[in-house]
Design a protein around this motif. Structure first.
Motif, mmCIF file in Angstrom:
data_model
loop_
_atom_site.group_PDB
_atom_site.id
_atom_site.type_symbol
_atom_site.label_atom_id
_atom_site.label_comp_id
_atom_site.label_asym_id
_atom_site.label_seq_id
_atom_site.Cartn_x
_atom_site.Cartn_y
_atom_site.Cartn_z
ATOM 1 N N GLY A 186 0.833 -1.317 -0.122
ATOM 2 C CA GLY A 186 -0.004 0.013 0.019
ATOM 3 C C GLY A 186 0.823 1.328 -0.035
ATOM 4 N N LYS A 187 0.372 2.301 -0.342
ATOM 5 C CA LYS A 187 0.852 3.576 -0.589
ATOM 6 C C LYS A 187 1.637 4.444 0.712
ATOM 7 C CE LYS A 187 -1.546 5.120 -4.705
ATOM 8 N NZ LYS A 187 -2.369 6.030 -5.378
ATOM 9 N N ARG A 188 1.162 3.841 1.709
ATOM 10 C CA ARG A 188 1.513 4.552 3.338
ATOM 11 C C ARG A 188 2.634 3.541 3.910
ATOM 12 N NH1 ARG A 188 -4.210 6.510 6.042
ATOM 13 N NH2 ARG A 188 -4.871 7.819 4.470
ATOM 14 N N ASP A 189 2.693 2.332 3.041
ATOM 15 C CA ASP A 189 3.922 1.655 3.829
ATOM 16 C C ASP A 189 5.389 2.077 3.574
ATOM 17 O OD1 ASP A 189 4.025 -1.379 5.132
ATOM 18 O OD2 ASP A 189 5.835 -1.173 3.806
ATOM 19 N N PRO A 190 6.148 2.097 4.471
ATOM 20 C CA PRO A 190 7.506 2.705 4.269
ATOM 21 C C PRO A 190 8.191 1.860 3.369
ATOM 22 C CG PRO A 190 7.374 1.669 6.450
ATOM 23 C CD PRO A 190 5.857 1.657 6.069
ATOM 24 N N ALA A 191 7.539 0.476 2.957
ATOM 25 C CA ALA A 191 8.474 -0.312 1.959
ATOM 26 C C ALA A 191 8.652 0.438 0.686
ATOM 27 C CB ALA A 191 7.831 -1.676 1.873
ATOM 28 N N GLY A 192 7.831 1.367 0.297
ATOM 29 C CA GLY A 192 7.955 2.143 -0.595
ATOM 30 C C GLY A 192 7.371 1.507 -2.147
ATOM 31 N N SER A 193 7.653 1.929 -3.217
ATOM 32 C CA SER A 193 7.029 1.569 -4.597
ATOM 33 C C SER A 193 8.212 0.954 -5.543
ATOM 34 C CB SER A 193 6.224 2.539 -5.384
ATOM 35 O OG SER A 193 6.984 3.596 -5.436
ATOM 36 N N MET A 194 8.085 0.434 -6.453
ATOM 37 C CA MET A 194 8.897 0.029 -7.559
ATOM 38 C C MET A 194 8.049 0.196 -8.770
ATOM 39 S SD MET A 194 9.003 -3.918 -6.505
ATOM 40 C CE MET A 194 7.543 -4.854 -6.075
ATOM 41 N N ASP A 195 8.773 0.337 -9.868
ATOM 42 C CA ASP A 195 8.149 0.457 -11.255
ATOM 43 C C ASP A 195 8.355 -0.810 -12.089
ATOM 44 O OD1 ASP A 195 7.473 2.955 -10.686
ATOM 45 O OD2 ASP A 195 8.831 3.914 -11.637
#
Length: 243
Positions: free
Chosen positions: A129-138
């Motif tokens: 999810g967007k709020r998790d500190p794990a962040g995103s990837m493309d």
């Protein structure tokens, strides 16, 4: 988890649900790391990434750990997973890691892309999810049939290594990649902070592959040999030595 290991694992996460149609060789790169995949039209296959080798020959699966404890170790898949499990539980750095919970990643579309002439769709992925500190990837994924022979082989290899190392995927990135690829197709590229360098398909070729590439090594470790080696390495770990 080191960035090098993260890149190596990410290189393994290339899935597609199609059967092999002809001999195919594929190369993925992430910085200085590379993954090679070779698939024969009879179903035999070989995948190399770092010091790991996955081999499928005559329907049986084998794993090789090169330069592991100063030696190269090859055994049948299930025997090797048992061997790795013993070491994982014996190492103080990994023994207390819990099996991660299932995740449902958040996925949003990015612009379409193209790699080596293969058209694909971009995606932004948040493992938890967007709020998790794990962040995103493309990611960029494709349903191009040219990658069809590669998919099932890597799916088997990814399943094998996540069986052994899933507790190290604390941020959920690799479980998220798996979930997205199952829905969106084989990846052309993956980029995220946990990898350091962008992973991308670098070469895709067809043509006969030497059958010797799929031969089972003569120095195969039996289950009994692996049990004995695991016991010795476990003892070394308990004494503070590193395999």
């Amino acid at each position: 988890m080191s960035r090098r290991l993260a890149r190596a694992l990410a290189l393994l996460l290339v899935l597609a649900p199609w059967p092999a149609l002809a001999d195919v060789s594929a190369l993925y790169r992430a910085g200085d790391d590379r993954l090679t995949v070779e698939v024969a039209d009879n179903g035999d296959a070989r995948v190399e990434v770092g010091e790991f080798v996955y081999l499928r020959h005559g329907g049986a699966e084998y794993l090789t750990l090169e330069k592991f404890g100063g030696i190269s170790i090859t055994g049948r898949r299930d025997d090797m997973l048992k061997f790795l499990g013993v070491l994982f539980r014996a190492d103080p750095q990994t023994a207390k890691l819990a099996t991660p919970d299932p995740i449902t990643p958040t996925v949003e579309p990015l612009p379409a892309t193209e790699v080596l002439g293969l058209k694909g769709q971009g995606w932004r992925v948040w493992p938890k999810g967007k709020r998790d500190p794990a962040g995103s990837m493309d990611m960029a994924c494709t349903d191009a049939p040219q990658l069809a022979p590669v998919g099932p082989v890597l799916q088997a290899m990814v399943g094998t290594f996540l069986t052994a190392f899933a507790p190290m995927d604390k941020g959920g990135h690799f479980r998220a990649i798996l979930a997205v690829i199952r829905q969106k197709g084989a990846p052309l590229s993956v980029q995220g902070a946990m990898m350091g360098a962008k992973m991308q398909l670098d070469r895709l070729e067809t043509g006969r592959i030497d059958p010797k590439r799929f031969a089972v090594p003569e120095d195969l470790f039996s289950a009994e040999m692996l049990d004995a080696l695991a016991a010795q390495m476990k003892s070394d770990l308990e004494k503070g030595k590193t395999p």
